[in-house]
Design an enzyme around this catalytic site. Structure first.
Site: not given
Ligand code: PLP
Lengths: 154, 411
Positions: B125, B201, B204, B227, B369
């Site tokens: 991302h 990261d 998600q 999220k 993104c």
């Protein structure tokens, strides 16, 4: 409630499936202008041939959604062969079409009602204003055209 | 053993009662932001109704309660990702993006020099790309990108070479476009062997799979509350205690200092050093409630539920649409989460999403993104459907019905 049929009118789908004036012109002599929608990645290239104050030829290249592509096609058909003065009139009428629902103009006055009948196939784009996020799709090619016309020496 | 029933989760989320265009909402955009259950909303209301005060300052009762609420979130988050020392390792930020900016501007600016390298991947991302470019443009280190294979997996064929001499490997644990889940534990071991630190990261993965920073043995772990059924406005940077202790502050102001005079300042110790200004207190209360909610569901149950939904959706999309719709992501659910990117033949993703909206189906069109990834597969955009714990097969039913309409309209 706004219907899909308001947005995706038959004329729009037709111009999306078989776009008019699609292609390129040799540049120079033709003027080449790029338009970009950074949010969705749509890009459009407009080629303009102006002779003796007339937009004698126009070609459209690039990729995008059905609204941006059909709007470009409809635009090319509407302005091709017109004098620059007529082209500017068509542009301002189209812009009015895209802002009509906002009620009052920036200076506080009411917009004049648009005579849709006088706009020919372009009137098919009238439904776009009911889908505000799609207005920028419809205006991409037109803004690119304006940018090109601004570059033409008076 | 925790119990899991998607219908109960659905009943807990007020927004799912809404009707859109006359139909019940079919929310398939949890990858962008997951819907909040009532307990999260109530936790935030409770702060405003009973305890609204600033933190770390007052001596009155509500101020102490506000501080306890805020600091309690650190404990809750630490437990959720199995951080051994939450009070010295969990920093609250605005979101994942700010967590990466903090990491780059603090750890990166202090530790990276011209001759160093940072390893990223093509599926990242922009939040895990742009802050590194910004810093690179100032310092001049090298940024290497691991490629993605044609079957949508991380290309690890030259991983040893990529890690040679690198100071940091920064990777997403789950792609927000492909759904691909990356083998973080194995890669972290490799990176450490090569002398590089590891940042993840987890934006998600955090809401869809169990997270365990100790087991993964990673150094930094970034995610956003919104999220994972929590509120917007708060995110997390986990940093291993020894590393965090050595990182300079990022944003300056109140709350992050030990002392200030007319000559200069001394930063506070610990996590406070990174939390300048009044923090997101109500959001921290909401995040704690979201963590509790997910713990009650059980992250392994959530993972199983979403894997079943994804397998079913992938199979039905393929059998119903064949070549008309291409799934941009792994076709089986092995190491794959519930993010399904679609490329509909001859229909632009914006038009797909527009038609779906008419059916009350919320999906996201665009480049998500992740422009380097889009470029890798020669796409301008995709239409992305993504599941949450409240998703059910009836959502997939509506998705297929709406996709069929899109294909017919433009076909
Ligand atoms: C993989 C990944 N990383 C980072 C982000 C950025 O998250 P936020 O916008 O909350 O900072 C997202 C969300 O869009 C994401 O999916």
């Amino acid at each position: 409630m706004s219907n899909l049929e308001d947005l995706y009118r038959e004329i729009i789908l037709d111009h999306y499936r078989s776009p008019r004036n699609r292609g390129e012109l040799e540049s120079p002599p033709a003027l080449r202008v790029e338009g970009f929608n950074p949010l969705c990645g749509d890009e459009i290239v407009v080629y303009l041939d102006v002779t003796n104050g007339t937009l004698s030829n126009i070609k459209i290249a690039g990729t995008g959604c059905s609204i941006s592509q059909s709007s470009a096609s409809l635009m090319s058909a509407a302005v091709k062969g017109k004098t620059l003065e007529e082209v500017h009139k068509i542009i301002s009428r189209f812009k009015q079409l895209m802002t009509i629902t906002e009620g009052t103009l920036e200076d506080g006055s009411e917009p004049e009602p648009i005579d849709l009948a006088s706009m020919g196939e372009l009137a098919a784009l009238a439904g776009v204003v009911k889908f505000p996020v799609r207005i920028k799709c419809a205006t991409l090619s037109w803004n690119t055209l304006v940018q090109g016309l601004d570059e033409i020496p008076a | 053993m925790t119990s899991f029933d998607a219908r109960r989760v659905r009943a807990d989320v007020p927004l799912l009662r809404r009707k859109i265009n006359g139909r019940p909402i079919t929310y398939l955009d949890s990858g962008s932001s997951a819907l909040t259950p009532r307990s999260v909303i109530e936790a935030m209301s409770r702060y405003y109704e009973l305890r609204h005060a600033n933190v770390h300052r007052g001596v009155y009762v509500t101020a102490e309660e506000a501080t306890a609420t805020y600091e309690g979130a650190r404990e809750a988050v630490g437990r959720f990702i199995n951080a051994p020392h939450p009070n010295d390792e969990i920093v609250f930020t605005k979101n994942t993006t700010e967590a990466f900016n903090l990491l780059a501007r603090s750890w990166g600016a202090k530790n990276l020099t011209k001759s160093d390298a940072v390893v990223l991947s093509v599926m990242e991302h922009h939040a895990n790309i742009v802050p590194w470019f910004q810093l690179r443009d100032e310092i001049g280190f090298e940024i290497r990108f691991l490629d993605v294979t044609d079957d949508f997996r991380l290309d690890l064929s030259n991983i040893d070479e990529a890690l040679r001499g690198a100071k940091l490997l920064s990777l997403s644990s789950m792609s927000n476009v492909l759904g691909t889940i990356n083998p973080i534990k194995e890669l972290a071991a490799k990176a450490h062997q090569a002398g590089a630190l590891v940042a993840v990261d987890a934006a998600q993965s955090v809401a869809h799979t169990p997270s365990d920073v100790t087991d993964l043995d990673v150094d930094f772990f970034c995610f956003s509350a919104h999220k994972m059924l929590g509120p917007t406005g708060i995110g997390v940077l986990y940093a291993r205690r020894e590393l965090l202790a050595d990182m300079p502050p990022f944003l300056g102001g109140g709350g992050m200092i030990a002392d200030v005079s007319t000559r200069g300042f001394t930063p506070a110790k610990g996590v406070a050093r990174f939390e300048a200004g009044t923090p997101p207190i109500a959001e921290a209360a909401g995040l704690t409630a979201a963590v509790r909610y997910l713990e009650q569901l059980g992250m392994a149950n959530v993972e199983n539920h979403e894997r079943e939904l994804t397998a079913d959706a992938l199979q039905r999309i393929e059998s119903h649409f064949g070549d008309q719709i291409r799934v941009i992501g792994p076709h089986n659910v092995d190491r794959r989460g519930g993010v399904i990117s679609l490329d509909v033949e001859g229909v632009h993703p914006h038009d797909v999403a527009q038609v779906l909206d008419q059916f009350g189906v919320c999906v996201r069109p665009g480049h998500h993104c992740a422009k380097p990834l889009m470029k890798r597969f020669n796409l301008a955009a995709t239409a992305r459907a993504s599941f949450g714990p409240y998703s059910m097969t009836q959502d997939t039913d509506t998705l297929l019905e709406a996709l069929q309409r899109a294909v017919e309209l433009f076909g």
